[in-house]
Design a protein around this motif. Structure first.
Motif, mmCIF file in Angstrom:
data_model
loop_
_atom_site.group_PDB
_atom_site.id
_atom_site.type_symbol
_atom_site.label_atom_id
_atom_site.label_comp_id
_atom_site.label_asym_id
_atom_site.label_seq_id
_atom_site.Cartn_x
_atom_site.Cartn_y
_atom_site.Cartn_z
ATOM 1 N N LEU A 1 1.204 9.481 -5.536
ATOM 2 C CA LEU A 1 1.562 10.884 -5.091
ATOM 3 C C LEU A 1 2.795 11.202 -5.915
ATOM 4 N N GLY A 2 3.805 10.438 -6.625
ATOM 5 C CA GLY A 2 4.775 10.686 -7.674
ATOM 6 C C GLY A 2 4.088 10.972 -8.814
ATOM 7 N N ILE A 3 3.003 10.438 -9.116
ATOM 8 C CA ILE A 3 2.290 10.773 -10.505
ATOM 9 C C ILE A 3 1.729 12.167 -10.565
ATOM 10 N N PHE A 4 0.901 12.369 -9.130
ATOM 11 C CA PHE A 4 0.271 13.685 -9.032
ATOM 12 C C PHE A 4 1.433 14.853 -9.202
ATOM 13 N N ALA A 5 2.505 14.445 -8.219
ATOM 14 C CA ALA A 5 3.569 15.663 -8.167
ATOM 15 C C ALA A 5 4.260 15.794 -9.758
ATOM 16 N N GLY A 6 4.394 14.686 -10.410
ATOM 17 C CA GLY A 6 4.890 14.966 -11.680
ATOM 18 C C GLY A 6 3.988 15.839 -12.514
ATOM 19 N N ILE A 7 2.974 15.400 -12.481
ATOM 20 C CA ILE A 7 1.781 16.139 -13.203
ATOM 21 C C ILE A 7 1.769 17.548 -12.821
ATOM 22 N N ALA B 1 0.889 -1.186 -0.149
ATOM 23 C CA ALA B 1 -0.146 -0.059 0.025
ATOM 24 C C ALA B 1 0.639 1.140 -0.040
ATOM 25 N N ALA B 2 1.791 1.286 0.627
ATOM 26 C CA ALA B 2 2.798 2.182 1.014
ATOM 27 C C ALA B 2 3.598 2.665 -0.628
ATOM 28 N N LYS B 3 3.993 1.584 -1.240
ATOM 29 C CA LYS B 3 4.636 1.560 -2.651
ATOM 30 C C LYS B 3 3.283 2.414 -3.619
ATOM 31 N N VAL B 4 2.101 1.710 -3.391
ATOM 32 C CA VAL B 4 1.117 2.269 -4.608
ATOM 33 C C VAL B 4 0.721 3.741 -4.250
ATOM 34 N N LEU B 5 0.916 4.157 -2.743
ATOM 35 C CA LEU B 5 0.591 5.763 -2.426
ATOM 36 C C LEU B 5 1.802 6.266 -3.074
ATOM 37 N N ALA B 6 2.845 5.928 -2.868
ATOM 38 C CA ALA B 6 4.190 6.591 -3.158
ATOM 39 C C ALA B 6 4.075 6.950 -4.874
ATOM 40 N N VAL B 7 3.646 5.928 -5.570
ATOM 41 C CA VAL B 7 3.523 6.032 -6.994
ATOM 42 C C VAL B 7 2.555 6.744 -7.335
#
Length: 180
Positions: A42-48, A34-40
């Motif tokens: 959040l990373g996508i939103f931060a990148g966008i 779950a932490a890995k999925v959440l990190a991905v």
């Protein structure tokens, strides 16, 4: 000779861990996933968000340069006419369209930034661009602040009364915009 898998020397299979330990291990693996999925995510939103901020020239909005206001195509006419207008030599966009105190200025910038980014992203803005009542009040207050000595008899210190004189009602083309 020790068992290769468990290291057990007597040849017997070690007892299974208690159910509680198995559940704890399963729970830990689930939380890790779950932490890995959440990190991905959040990373996508931060990148966008970073891409959008960079593409939209976001850092330019922290300056007082009037050219930043012309980043949006709907402001090109206002920017071009401001360059030829009487106020060009004495006032910038920020001086007229934002409060001068720090906290109200940041609130107005955040409100305008949110509404503009939403409107331009969803392409649901009015063209030509129009001021909100709140932005009209800010502009009116700034006109009176700069021209207090000339307009004191007209506004009597009040810019928010229902019968208050609106500067842009008579002087729409002074700052920028369509000339009559």
């Amino acid at each position: 000779m020790p068992d290769e898998v468990s290291g057990n020397t007597n040849g017997t299979v070690p007892p299974a861990p208690p159910a509680r330990a198995r559940r704890r291990g399963r729970k830990r693996r689930l939380l890790t996933r779950a932490a890995k999925v959440l990190a991905v995510i959040l990373g996508i939103f931060a990148g966008i968000g970073l891409y959008t901020f960079t593409y939209g020239k976001g850092f330019s909005y922290f300056s007082t340069d009037p050219a930043a206001c012309a980043n949006c195509h709907v402001m090109q006419d206002q920017y071009a006419s401001w360059q030829k207008a009487p106020h060009h030599a004495s006032a910038t966009c920020v001086e007229c369209h934002l409060p001068h105190d720090f906290i109200p200025k940041m609130i107005a910038k955040a409100d305008n930034g949110w509404r503009h980014s939403k409107a331009f992203t969803l392409m649901d803005f009015h063209e030509p661009i129009q001021m909100t009542p709140g932005n009209h009040k800010i502009l009116q207050d700034n006109c009176v602040r700069c021209h207090q000595q000339f307009v004191d008899n007209l506004v009597h210190g009040s810019t928010s009364a229902p019968d208050a004189v609106s500067c842009i009602q008579c002087h729409r083309g002074i700052g920028h915009g369509a000339r009559w």
